[in-house]
Scaffold this motif. Sequence first.
Motif, short mmCIF file in Angstrom:
data_model
loop_
_atom_site.label_atom_id
_atom_site.label_comp_id
_atom_site.label_asym_id
_atom_site.label_seq_id
_atom_site.Cartn_x
_atom_site.Cartn_y
_atom_site.Cartn_z
N SER A 1 11.94 -12.22 53.55
CA SER A 1 11.00 -11.12 53.36
C SER A 1 11.33 -10.01 54.36
CB SER A 1 9.57 -11.61 53.59
OG SER A 1 9.44 -12.01 54.94
N LEU A 2 10.86 -8.82 54.06
CA LEU A 2 11.06 -7.71 55.00
C LEU A 2 10.42 -8.07 56.34
CD1 LEU A 2 11.97 -4.87 55.71
CD2 LEU A 2 9.91 -3.98 54.59
N ALA B 1 18.60 -0.52 55.61
CA ALA B 1 17.96 -1.13 54.43
C ALA B 1 16.50 -1.41 54.71
CB ALA B 1 18.68 -2.42 54.05
N GLU B 2 16.22 -1.99 55.88
CA GLU B 2 14.84 -2.32 56.25
C GLU B 2 14.03 -1.05 56.43
OE1 GLU B 2 17.51 -3.86 57.49
OE2 GLU B 2 17.13 -5.82 56.61
N LYS B 3 14.66 -0.04 57.03
CA LYS B 3 13.98 1.23 57.29
C LYS B 3 13.55 1.87 55.96
CE LYS B 3 16.35 4.50 59.42
NZ LYS B 3 17.25 5.04 60.45
N SER B 4 14.47 1.92 55.02
CA SER B 4 14.09 2.59 53.77
C SER B 4 13.12 1.75 52.96
CB SER B 4 15.29 3.04 52.95
OG SER B 4 16.21 2.03 52.84
N GLU B 5 13.19 0.43 53.12
CA GLU B 5 12.22 -0.42 52.41
C GLU B 5 10.81 -0.18 52.96
OE1 GLU B 5 14.02 -4.30 51.88
OE2 GLU B 5 12.07 -5.12 51.26
N LEU B 6 10.70 -0.09 54.27
CA LEU B 6 9.39 0.14 54.89
C LEU B 6 8.86 1.53 54.54
CD1 LEU B 6 7.18 -0.97 56.71
CD2 LEU B 6 8.45 -0.12 58.69
N ARG C 1 12.85 -10.10 58.23
CA ARG C 1 14.02 -9.31 58.64
C ARG C 1 13.67 -8.32 59.75
NH1 ARG C 1 15.57 -6.51 53.90
NH2 ARG C 1 13.85 -7.44 52.76
N THR D 1 4.67 -6.31 54.27
CA THR D 1 6.07 -6.71 54.27
C THR D 1 6.25 -8.20 53.95
OG1 THR D 1 5.98 -7.01 56.68
CG2 THR D 1 6.80 -4.88 55.87
N GLY E 1 9.65 3.28 52.03
CA GLY E 1 9.36 3.27 50.60
C GLY E 1 7.99 2.69 50.30
N ALA E 2 7.61 1.68 51.11
CA ALA E 2 6.30 1.05 50.91
C ALA E 2 5.17 2.00 51.33
CB ALA E 2 6.22 -0.25 51.70
#
Length: 145
Positions: free
Chosen positions: A4-5, A100-105, A8, A56, A107-108
């Motif tokens: 999961s984010l 990747a984690e930065k843009s996922e967060l 990570r 996350t 994005g949320a």
Amino acid sequence: MNGSLYERLGGKDAITAVIDDFVARCAADTRINAKFIRTDIPRLKTNLVDQVCQATGGPCTYTGRDMRTTHDGMAVTAGEFDALVENLVATLDRFNVGDAEKSELLGALAPLRADIVEVESGETGTQLPDAYRNAPATAATAALN
Ligand code: HEM
């Protein structure tokens, strides 16, 4: 990538360290800190950690108010929202959070903008409206404080 984010990002301790740094940046940022003059900062931090942990995929339950209710009447501008996101990116960079984690967060968080921004202007450093600043604690906020 696996996990999961939340995993990570490094789990609850890492998220707590990220939120501490992020809130310190916001508190020092004259583009947005006027909005926080009546805020209980320790309570805000707890809520942010729970919110990010839950969003996350971590084992937390966010017990704060929804984003529209929380930010209602603050007259947050688009420029102030962007300033806050900029501070978050600076924090994530400082903690070497991967792209990747930065843009996922980020994005949320993006869909929350509509519930938070009330003034579509690039202006920053605007005061809390008197009606918000002087409002007595509601039953909901008093119970939370
Ligand atoms: C994606 C962006 C944002 C997220 C995820 C977010 C999240 C939160 C959360 C979880 C809380 C605590 C909820 C509660 O008190 O029950 C909160 C409170 C607060 N937020 Fe935000 N927020 C965002 C953007 C902003 C912006 C741009 C501003 C102003 C510049 C702002 C100003 C505040 C203030 C002043 C409080 C404290 C409210 C109080 O003292 O009662 N927030 N926010």
